[in-house]
Design an enzyme around this catalytic site. Structure first.
Site, PDB file in Angstrom:
ATOM      1  N   SER A 143      -4.539   9.955  17.713  1.00 41.61           N
ATOM      2  CA  SER A 143      -5.559  10.562  17.610  1.00 41.61           C
ATOM      3  C   SER A 143      -6.154  10.855  15.696  1.00 41.61           C
ATOM      4  CB  SER A 143      -5.282  12.200  18.554  1.00 41.61           C
ATOM      5  OG  SER A 143      -6.026  13.343  17.728  1.00 41.61           O
ATOM      6  N   TYR A 157      -0.316  19.490  19.084  1.00 44.86           N
ATOM      7  CA  TYR A 157      -0.685  18.008  19.090  1.00 44.86           C
ATOM      8  C   TYR A 157      -0.972  16.893  18.215  1.00 44.86           C
ATOM      9  CZ  TYR A 157      -4.501  14.819  20.715  1.00 44.86           C
ATOM     10  OH  TYR A 157      -4.827  13.313  20.990  1.00 44.86           O
TER      11      TYR A 157
END
Ligand code: NAP
Length: 248
Positions: A143, A157
């Protein structure tokens, strides 16, 4: 060589888009899912309609026994895996670190870091000539958060995806001499159900003005890069990370 692909979290979002492109490229396909059987079966129907041999297999990929069973089913029903997409991922509600529980952080780390390692282990056991394999290709879905850090949203995350990037680099070098390529993609804001997990299903639309290209991305725009990295067209790429974030 027959092309056999395992896509973790292949029932929805980026994984589902990857399954459809893989069908068009002649792969035999294993669509893994954890909970949403209906979505996985819908993708299964879609790829079979495109002529692909395919199965849908439920497994929590953060649990090694379930990962082993998943790959054993692929061996038996599709053949030796040649391509793995570590796509399954999760995120918690938008929070600061001082509000996060140990349970939440562990779930994020297990799903986004441990699971890709467990799946890659099973793939290497089948791809490496050390174990009778003939090579293969792995793509990890990281990501843009890995390089942005996601403060005040979900630094757990972002950190998990940073670890996935490092895992990509390390494993790519470890198995480069064994005909196995390992790369990653780093999507930015993509229109999928993922954002509902952070508590705001409309997050991408709301943040479009902060993206240099002025729009969120589509799952198929990420899937195109995944399929290219898996293919022989990317034969000299390993340890590479492609950003797909509209300029963010
Ligand atoms: P999504 O539509 O929410 O899909 C996530 C998939 O992961 C689902 O199919 C889900 O299975 C599966 N999954 C979650 N935990 C699992 C587990 N323990 N075992 C097996 N499967 C599991 O999200 P997405 O946006 O396509 O996300 C795919 C990947 O892209 C993730 O790694 C995410 O971090 C990354 N990413 C997404 C964006 C974005 O903006 N959407 C941006 C950057 C990176 P079920 O269907 O069974 O629930």
């Amino acid at each position: 060589m027959d092309k056999v692909i395992v896509i973790t979290g292949g029932g929805r979002g980026i994984g589902a888009a990857t399954a459809v492109l893989a069908a068009q490229q002649g792969y035999r396909i294993c669509i893994n899912y954890q909970a949403d059987e209906q979505a996985a079966l819908a993708v299964l129907e879609q790829v079979r309609a495109l002529g692909a041999q395919a199965i849908a297999v439920r497994a929590d990929v953060s649990i090694e026994d379930e990962v082993i069973s998943l790959f054993n089913r692929v061996d038996a029903e599709l053949g030796r895996v040649t391509a793995l997409v570590n796509n399954a991922g999760t995120v918690g509600h938008k929070s600061r670190l001082d509000e996060m529980s140990e349970f939440r952080i562990l779930k994020v780390l297990k799903t986004n870091v441990l699971a890709p390692m467990l799946c890659a282990k099973q793939a290497v056991l089948r791809m490496s000539p050390r174990h009778g394999g003939q090579g293969g290709s792995i793509v990890n879905v990281s990501s843009a958060a890995a390089r942005l850090g996601s403060p005040n949203e979900y630094i757990d995350y972002a950190s998990s995806k940073g670890a996935l990037d490092t895992f990509t680099l390390g494993l790519s070098k470890e198995v480069a001499g064994e005909g196995i390529r390992v790369n990653a993609v780093r999507p930015g804001y993509i229109f999928t159900d993922f954002h509902a997990l952070s508590g705001d299903a409309d997050r991408v639309s709301k943040l479009e003005s902060a993206i240099p290209m002025g729009r969120g991305g589509r799952p198929d725009e990420v899937a195109e890069a995944i399929i290219w990295l898996l293919s022989d067209k990317a034969s000299y790429s390993t340890g590479s990370i492609i950003d797909l974030a509209g300029g963010r």
